[in-house]
Design a protein around this motif. Structure first.
Motif, PDB file in Angstrom:
ATOM      1  N   ASN A  87       0.817  -1.221   0.000  1.00 44.93           N
ATOM      2  CA  ASN A  87       0.000   0.000   0.000  1.00 44.93           C
ATOM      3  C   ASN A  87       0.849   1.270   0.000  1.00 44.93           C
ATOM      4  O   ASN A  87       0.588   2.208   0.739  1.00 44.93           O
ATOM      5  N   SER A  88       1.836   1.258  -0.840  1.00 46.25           N
ATOM      6  CA  SER A  88       2.771   2.376  -0.888  1.00 46.25           C
ATOM      7  C   SER A  88       2.125   3.618  -1.496  1.00 46.25           C
ATOM      8  O   SER A  88       1.394   3.544  -2.478  1.00 46.25           O
ATOM      9  N   GLY A  89       2.404   4.742  -0.882  1.00 52.10           N
ATOM     10  CA  GLY A  89       1.952   6.034  -1.390  1.00 52.10           C
ATOM     11  C   GLY A  89       3.165   6.867  -1.747  1.00 52.10           C
ATOM     12  O   GLY A  89       3.870   6.573  -2.704  1.00 52.10           O
ATOM     13  N   GLN A  90       3.442   7.875  -0.944  1.00 50.45           N
ATOM     14  CA  GLN A  90       4.593   8.741  -1.173  1.00 50.45           C
ATOM     15  C   GLN A  90       5.892   7.950  -1.079  1.00 50.45           C
ATOM     16  O   GLN A  90       6.045   7.087  -0.216  1.00 50.45           O
ATOM     17  N   LYS A  91       6.839   8.293  -1.955  1.00 49.60           N
ATOM     18  CA  LYS A  91       8.188   7.754  -1.837  1.00 49.60           C
ATOM     19  C   LYS A  91       9.033   8.746  -1.051  1.00 49.60           C
ATOM     20  O   LYS A  91       8.781   9.953  -1.073  1.00 49.60           O
ATOM     21  N   LEU A  92      10.028   8.209  -0.357  1.00 48.84           N
ATOM     22  CA  LEU A  92      10.964   9.026   0.405  1.00 48.84           C
ATOM     23  C   LEU A  92      12.323   8.953  -0.286  1.00 48.84           C
ATOM     24  O   LEU A  92      12.845   7.857  -0.505  1.00 48.84           O
ATOM     25  N   ASN A 105       9.631  14.585   9.698  1.00 50.41           N
ATOM     26  CA  ASN A 105       9.559  15.765   8.834  1.00 50.41           C
ATOM     27  C   ASN A 105       8.411  15.688   7.833  1.00 50.41           C
ATOM     28  O   ASN A 105       8.457  16.322   6.782  1.00 50.41           O
ATOM     29  N   GLY A 106       7.389  14.896   8.171  1.00 49.43           N
ATOM     30  CA  GLY A 106       6.154  14.941   7.403  1.00 49.43           C
ATOM     31  C   GLY A 106       5.925  13.871   6.365  1.00 49.43           C
ATOM     32  O   GLY A 106       4.904  13.885   5.683  1.00 49.43           O
ATOM     33  N   TRP A 107       6.851  12.915   6.200  1.00 52.56           N
ATOM     34  CA  TRP A 107       6.622  11.858   5.215  1.00 52.56           C
ATOM     35  C   TRP A 107       5.534  10.914   5.708  1.00 52.56           C
ATOM     36  O   TRP A 107       5.566  10.458   6.844  1.00 52.56           O
ATOM     37  N   LYS A 108       4.581  10.642   4.836  1.00 54.85           N
ATOM     38  CA  LYS A 108       3.500   9.701   5.135  1.00 54.85           C
ATOM     39  C   LYS A 108       3.485   8.673   4.015  1.00 54.85           C
ATOM     40  O   LYS A 108       2.838   8.858   2.983  1.00 54.85           O
ATOM     41  N   GLY A 109       4.205   7.590   4.223  1.00 50.36           N
ATOM     42  CA  GLY A 109       4.397   6.585   3.196  1.00 50.36           C
ATOM     43  C   GLY A 109       3.144   5.873   2.742  1.00 50.36           C
ATOM     44  O   GLY A 109       3.127   5.267   1.679  1.00 50.36           O
ATOM     45  N   ASP A 110       2.073   5.960   3.524  1.00 51.47           N
ATOM     46  CA  ASP A 110       0.834   5.280   3.145  1.00 51.47           C
ATOM     47  C   ASP A 110      -0.165   6.215   2.479  1.00 51.47           C
ATOM     48  O   ASP A 110      -1.254   5.800   2.106  1.00 51.47           O
ATOM     49  N   GLU A 111       0.187   7.473   2.297  1.00 51.50           N
ATOM     50  CA  GLU A 111      -0.723   8.435   1.677  1.00 51.50           C
ATOM     51  C   GLU A 111      -0.259   8.783   0.278  1.00 51.50           C
ATOM     52  O   GLU A 111       0.937   8.916   0.017  1.00 51.50           O
ATOM     53  N   LYS A 112      -1.202   8.943  -0.610  1.00 52.65           N
ATOM     54  CA  LYS A 112      -0.890   9.407  -1.961  1.00 52.65           C
ATOM     55  C   LYS A 112      -0.513  10.878  -1.869  1.00 52.65           C
ATOM     56  O   LYS A 112      -0.914  11.581  -0.958  1.00 52.65           O
ATOM     57  N   GLY A 113       0.262  11.306  -2.804  1.00 53.49           N
ATOM     58  CA  GLY A 113       0.661  12.708  -2.818  1.00 53.49           C
ATOM     59  C   GLY A 113       2.070  12.863  -3.319  1.00 53.49           C
ATOM     60  O   GLY A 113       2.701  11.919  -3.792  1.00 53.49           O
ATOM     61  N   LYS A 114       2.561  14.066  -3.189  1.00 55.43           N
ATOM     62  CA  LYS A 114       3.896  14.403  -3.662  1.00 55.43           C
ATOM     63  C   LYS A 114       4.948  13.632  -2.862  1.00 55.43           C
ATOM     64  O   LYS A 114       4.879  13.548  -1.634  1.00 55.43           O
TER      65      LYS A 114
END
Length: 98
Positions: free
Chosen positions: A38-43, A77-86
């Motif tokens: 369920n990956s969203g944002q990449k870091l 610092n705000g990364w949310k790996g399970d959320e879609k987005g930038k």
């Protein structure tokens, strides 16, 4: 979308499984981290090949310990790996880990 299974490695932190991939070029080491499922944002994080500390030069190696520190830094610092987005790009991380 996750990372290629053959090229990536896995790490579990606080019961959450992540995939990561490190690659180098002439100037820098690039690290990409995603949730395994369920990956969203990449870091994204980047490293110079050498890190100058107070006492010595250290050759940078991407180890599971480094990956753990980057994940913790990214989350704080705000990364949310399970959320879609930038995607989140942390920039050069050498000075932030040592």
């Amino acid at each position: 979308m996750g990372l290629p299974k053959k090229a990536s490695r896995n790490i579990i932190i606080n019961d959450i499984e992540y995939s990561w991939l490190a690659s180098g070029n002439d100037d820098i080491i690039n690290l990409i981290i995603t949730l395994k499922e369920n990956s969203g944002q990449k870091l994204f994080a980047h490293f110079d090949y050498m890190t100058l500390t107070e006492h010595e030069n250290i050759r940078m190696e991407i180890t599971p310990e480094v990956v753990r520190k980057v994940i913790e830094y990214g989350i704080s610092n705000g990364w949310k790996g399970d959320e879609k987005g930038k995607n989140v790009d942390l920039g050069i991380m050498n000075d932030k880990l040592y």
